[in-house]
Design a protein around this motif. Structure first.
Motif, PDB file in Angstrom:
ATOM      1  N   ARG A 117       0.822  -1.211   0.000  1.00  0.00           N
ATOM      2  CA  ARG A 117       0.000   0.000   0.000  1.00  0.00           C
ATOM      3  C   ARG A 117       0.858   1.263   0.000  1.00  0.00           C
ATOM      4  N   ASP A 118       2.137   1.096  -0.290  1.00  0.00           N
ATOM      5  CA  ASP A 118       3.037   2.249  -0.393  1.00  0.00           C
ATOM      6  C   ASP A 118       3.038   2.753  -1.827  1.00  0.00           C
ATOM      7  N   TRP A 120       4.474   5.812  -4.578  1.00  0.00           N
ATOM      8  CA  TRP A 120       5.394   6.910  -4.869  1.00  0.00           C
ATOM      9  C   TRP A 120       5.150   7.405  -6.292  1.00  0.00           C
ATOM     10  N   ARG A 131       6.383  10.541  -1.954  1.00  0.00           N
ATOM     11  CA  ARG A 131       5.370   9.644  -1.376  1.00  0.00           C
ATOM     12  C   ARG A 131       3.973  10.252  -1.551  1.00  0.00           C
ATOM     13  N   SER A 133      -0.572   9.332  -1.238  1.00  0.00           N
ATOM     14  CA  SER A 133      -1.587   8.451  -0.656  1.00  0.00           C
ATOM     15  C   SER A 133      -2.455   7.906  -1.780  1.00  0.00           C
TER      16      SER A 133
END
Length: 270
Positions: A117-118, A120, A131, A133
């Motif tokens: 769920r990261d 970039w 980064r 969301s």
């Protein structure tokens, strides 16, 4: 159990009764143990099991389980006019996705990378990735997670609410509750056709339970070896008339090496 040979008759009868009682007690223990063991193998409650199964099937209709590549053209309409963008998506499972900007030419080279769920973004003019969301807006009514995160399963806990008829077709209505705050939406209502588990409509809600937008899954065509919705219409629930139309095309199942989803490797794609 053993009884003394020299015991009187009364004692012998008592011994027999005690033996029978112990055997009955041991039988009850054995039966209880079997019952407890069977509980471990009982299925989930029907509603919970059905909701999870329906959601998983709906996900496989939206996108393949296998690694794939697909083109997405997004036309967004606002009060100030129309905006067009095109993206190329490389996806492997629900944990690894690359979203490359193809058009406009001025933004070509921008890349979104999702691992787990990261998320970039890589910009040609910036040396280090930034980064983001999943809930952040990408373009028009489209959030980053709408393109980068393929499936609902795993991100949401499904629950069957009711059945509804739409255009004469029976649909199951499911409530999807986010497993944590890292996913794109806090809550989703999803309408799935009962006959084939094909998604028809979704409503997306914020953490404060405000309706953000609706999505219609439309124009089912064979793509990537399966009948899938190739046109999604996302309408803003807060601003009347504002919407984004996503057109999916050129889907192909393909092998994608894990190294493609590495930050260092992405510099070669820019």
């Amino acid at each position: 159990m053993s009884c003394p040979n020299t015991s009187p008759t009364m004692h012998g009868a008592t011994c027999i009764r005690e033996g029978a009682g112990k055997r009955a007690f041991l039988t009850r223990i054995a039966e209880t143990a079997v019952a407890l063991a069977l509980l471990c193998f009982l299925p989930l409650p029907a509603g919970a099991q059905d909701a999870a199964s329906i959601l998983e099937k709906a996900d496989t209709i939206r996108f393949p389980r296998e690694p794939f590549q697909v083109e997405v053209a997004v036309t967004s309409s606002t009060a100030s006019g129309e905006e067009y963008r095109k993206y190329r998506i490389l996806s492997k499972g629900n944990e690894n996705t690359i979203v490359q900007t193809v058009e406009p030419a001025s933004e070509r080279g921008q890349i979104l990378l999702m691992k787990s769920r990261d998320l970039w973004v890589f910009l040609p003019s910036v040396s280090q990735p930034v980064r983001l969301s999943l809930a952040q807006r990408l373009t028009g009514q489209v959030a980053n997670g709408d393109l980068a995160r393929a499936n609902f399963s795993g991100d949401y806990t499904p629950k069957l609410l009711r059945s509804e008829k739409i255009d004469g077709q029976e649909h199951q209505v499911m409530e999807l509750t986010a497993v944590d705050r890292g996913v794109t939406y806090a809550r989703v209502l999803l309408w799935v056709r009962s006959s084939n588990n094909a998604p028809h409509k979704a409503e997306f809600y914020s953490l404060s339970d405000k309706l953000l937008k609706t999505c219609i899954y439309d124009e089912y065509k064979t793509m990537g070896g399966k009948l899938r919705p190739t046109r999604l219409v996302m309408q803003d629930a807060l601003k009347d008339g504002e919407q984004s139309v996503l057109q999916y095309s050129a889907m192909q199942l393909r092998e994608i090496p894990d190294k493609v989803f590495d930050k260092e490797y992405l510099k070669k794609l820019q």
